[in-house]
Design a protein around this motif. Structure first.
Motif, PDB file in Angstrom:
ATOM      1  N   PRO A 129      70.489 -60.425  66.722  1.00  0.00           N
ATOM      2  CA  PRO A 129      70.592 -59.658  67.969  1.00  0.00           C
ATOM      3  C   PRO A 129      69.564 -60.129  69.004  1.00  0.00           C
ATOM      4  O   PRO A 129      68.516 -60.650  68.649  1.00  0.00           O
ATOM      5  CB  PRO A 129      70.262 -58.230  67.516  1.00  0.00           C
ATOM      6  N   LEU A 130      69.916 -59.883  70.272  1.00  0.00           N
ATOM      7  CA  LEU A 130      69.024 -60.262  71.356  1.00  0.00           C
ATOM      8  C   LEU A 130      69.081 -59.181  72.434  1.00  0.00           C
ATOM      9  O   LEU A 130      70.172 -58.794  72.860  1.00  0.00           O
ATOM     10  CB  LEU A 130      69.485 -61.606  71.937  1.00  0.00           C
ATOM     11  N   THR A 131      67.913 -58.686  72.822  1.00  0.00           N
ATOM     12  CA  THR A 131      67.863 -57.768  73.965  1.00  0.00           C
ATOM     13  C   THR A 131      66.838 -58.284  74.948  1.00  0.00           C
ATOM     14  O   THR A 131      65.675 -58.475  74.602  1.00  0.00           O
ATOM     15  CB  THR A 131      67.509 -56.336  73.530  1.00  0.00           C
ATOM     16  N   LEU A 132      67.290 -58.566  76.149  1.00  0.00           N
ATOM     17  CA  LEU A 132      66.423 -59.057  77.221  1.00  0.00           C
ATOM     18  C   LEU A 132      66.338 -57.981  78.291  1.00  0.00           C
ATOM     19  O   LEU A 132      67.325 -57.304  78.568  1.00  0.00           O
ATOM     20  CB  LEU A 132      67.019 -60.325  77.829  1.00  0.00           C
ATOM     21  N   TYR A 133      65.150 -57.840  78.875  1.00  0.00           N
ATOM     22  CA  TYR A 133      65.034 -56.839  79.946  1.00  0.00           C
ATOM     23  C   TYR A 133      64.075 -57.337  81.010  1.00  0.00           C
ATOM     24  O   TYR A 133      63.268 -58.240  80.770  1.00  0.00           O
ATOM     25  CB  TYR A 133      64.546 -55.497  79.382  1.00  0.00           C
ATOM     26  N   HIS A 134      64.174 -56.745  82.183  1.00  0.00           N
ATOM     27  CA  HIS A 134      63.150 -56.983  83.200  1.00  0.00           C
ATOM     28  C   HIS A 134      62.891 -55.711  83.984  1.00  0.00           C
ATOM     29  O   HIS A 134      63.631 -54.733  83.875  1.00  0.00           O
ATOM     30  CB  HIS A 134      63.501 -58.168  84.118  1.00  0.00           C
ATOM     31  N   ILE A 135      61.776 -55.747  84.716  1.00  0.00           N
ATOM     32  CA  ILE A 135      61.461 -54.657  85.647  1.00  0.00           C
ATOM     33  C   ILE A 135      61.455 -55.322  87.013  1.00  0.00           C
ATOM     34  O   ILE A 135      60.627 -56.181  87.295  1.00  0.00           O
ATOM     35  CB  ILE A 135      60.096 -54.008  85.318  1.00  0.00           C
ATOM     36  N   GLN A 136      62.446 -54.985  87.801  1.00  0.00           N
ATOM     37  CA  GLN A 136      62.635 -55.714  89.062  1.00  0.00           C
ATOM     38  C   GLN A 136      63.190 -54.777  90.133  1.00  0.00           C
ATOM     39  O   GLN A 136      63.864 -53.790  89.825  1.00  0.00           O
ATOM     40  CB  GLN A 136      63.599 -56.889  88.802  1.00  0.00           C
TER      41      GLN A 136
END
Ligand code: 5CA
Length: 445
Positions: A129-136
């Motif tokens: 599994p892969l979870t990518l996130y950002h705060i933008q």
């Protein structure tokens, strides 16, 4: 920080344009300045709280095994043409042309762009599994931007995207987000209730919104009052343990709690009457499971263990980072100002010198200031040559949870005063004890 060297443009008068308390206090405490409808500058005090909130969001996402990255605010329209959302998104999307006449947009969310990143680099189930996130920063040209940072046009969001090989794994990612969000909000002193909701332009049919109860909230909510007493607390969570994570989600989503979009009168009537509540809430986050909606249209596939190629299973998960400032203030204030929970306060404690220029009080304040900093804390020392009343009013308005007051009379007995902003209770003690107490309070935060 010494107040004489800081930039804290507090307002004495109530700004006429602010209709709700959080907006009023954010303007009065010099936290934000409006630059256009729904677009704000973050002045130093507001910026500090925003960064504290971001930090908590990062810590809890990383704890859950999610990986930070950063995507741009501007996006090419072509990506959105692939998913079909360029035309669907309507007036809320800010459309821009560059000098080469290419269609661009200021991102209202990032499903397309993250799917593009995924399809360029991942092709095997082994990488999941892969979870990518950002705060933008996001931009949505809201019809009615209002209530300050609550409904802005430009606003800061944490948005995360999970990629999984099958539905079960993707539902685990959904649950993992729910639990990590519960912990995130609790660390900010908030009770945010997951409520079954509608998905709107993001898509999918499995979605929960997180709502902070407040009379000024924009959403109408229907809930079993027992849900307000649920707490995650400090329990150990193993985010890889599907059964444990699901059990926590079940605990928090079994009691009736829905927004008006999914409200069901018949189910609601089954809640014991005394616990049946209708109220209002502020939506501080939303999680979605939408399966292959974007991966299919954009060709994001993985090869599975048996060698077949399937579109990757996805979901997206958002936290309204800038909106949270408003939500926290709505939940925690009194008629004098903000009351910051320790987890997000811009400064850990305020120091008020009742007689600026007096050798003894000045020296005592300097010593307390230095001792707090030596303990890794961030104090705000009001070293202005102002009346005590004005200093207290500023401290109350900006809402630091702890205040040390230093005056000549107390000092003559070797004492200063430690005051809790929340309870208003003051206690006399030596400066050393006050510093130790404050350090102790923040140890567990
Ligand atoms: N892509 C999905 C999840 S990453 C998404 O965009 N979800 S959302 O539309 O629900 O937005 C996530 C959160 O951003 C919301 O729960 C809300 O807290 C916040 N938000 C949405 N619109 C605004 C706005 N106009 N001003 C401030 N915060 C907003």
């Amino acid at each position: 920080m010494r107040l004489t060297r800081y930039f804290l443009p507090v307002l004495k008068e109530n700004p006429a344009e602010a209709q709700i308390v959080s907006h009023r206090y954010m303007l009065r405490a010099g936290m934000i300045k409006q630059q256009a409808a729904g677009i704000y500058s973050w002045l130093p005090l507001g910026f500090k709280v925003l960064k504290r909130i971001e930090q908590i969001v990062h810590e809890e996402q990383i704890r859950a095994g999610h990986i930070p990255l950063l995507m741009p605010t501007l996006q090419p329209a072509d990506l959105w043409r692939e998913s079909g959302r360029y035309d669907d998104y309507g007036q809320e999307m800010l459309r821009i042309k560059d000098r080469h006449d290419r269609d661009m947009l200021y991102g209202p969310t990032n499903e397309e762009m993250i799917t593009d990143i995924f399809r360029s680099h991942v092709s095997s189930y082994k990488e999941l599994p892969l979870t990518l996130y950002h705060i933008q920063w996001k931009f949505r040209d809201e019809v009615r931007p209002r209530f300050g940072v609550m409904r802005g046009r430009e606003f800061l969001m944490k948005d995360g995207y999970n990629f999984d090989v099958d539905r079960e794994a993707a539902l685990h990612a959904y649950n993992r987000h729910m639990v990590s969000y519960l912990r995130t909000y609790e660390r900010m002193g908030l009770t945010a209730i997951p409520m079954r909701a509608a998905s709107g332009p993001i898509g999918g049919d499995n979605t929960h919104e997180f709502l902070v109860l407040a009379s000024t909230g924009e959403s109408e909510v229907f809930y079993d009052d027992a849900v307000t007493g649920l707490k995650l607390g400090n329990r150990e969570v193993d985010y890889d343990d599907r059964a444990q994570v699901k059990a926590i989600c079940d605990e928090f989503t079994t009691l009736y709690a829905r927004t008006d979009e999914t409200h069901d009168e018949a189910l609601f009537d089954a809640v014991p009457e005394a616990r049946r509540k209708v109220g209002r809430g502020i939506e501080v986050g939303q999680i979605f499971y939408f399966g292959t909606k974007y991966s299919e249209s954009m060709g994001a596939t993985v090869v599975t263990a048996d060698g077949s190629r399937v579109p990757v299973e996805m979901g997206s998960h958002g936290i309204g980072v800038s909106r949270l400032l408003g939500a926290i203030i709505e939940a925690s204030h009194d008629d004098k100002g903000i009351i910051w929970p320790e987890g997000v306060t811009p400064f850990h404690a305020g120091i008020v010198n009742l007689k600026q220029g007096d050798a003894a009080t000045d020296a005592a304040c300097e010593a307390i200031y230095a001792a707090l900093k030596a303990k890794g804390l961030d104090p705000l020392y009001d070293d202005r040559d102002e009346r005590a009343g004005a200093k207290f009013a500023t401290m109350d308005l900006i809402g630091l949870p702890w205040r040390v007051t230093v005056g000549p009379r107390g000092l003559a007995n070797g004492k200063v005063e430690l005051t809790s902003r929340r309870t208003g209770i003051s206690e006399e003690m030596t400066a050393e004890t006050a510093v130790d107490r404050i350090a102790q309070i923040y140890e567990g935060v």
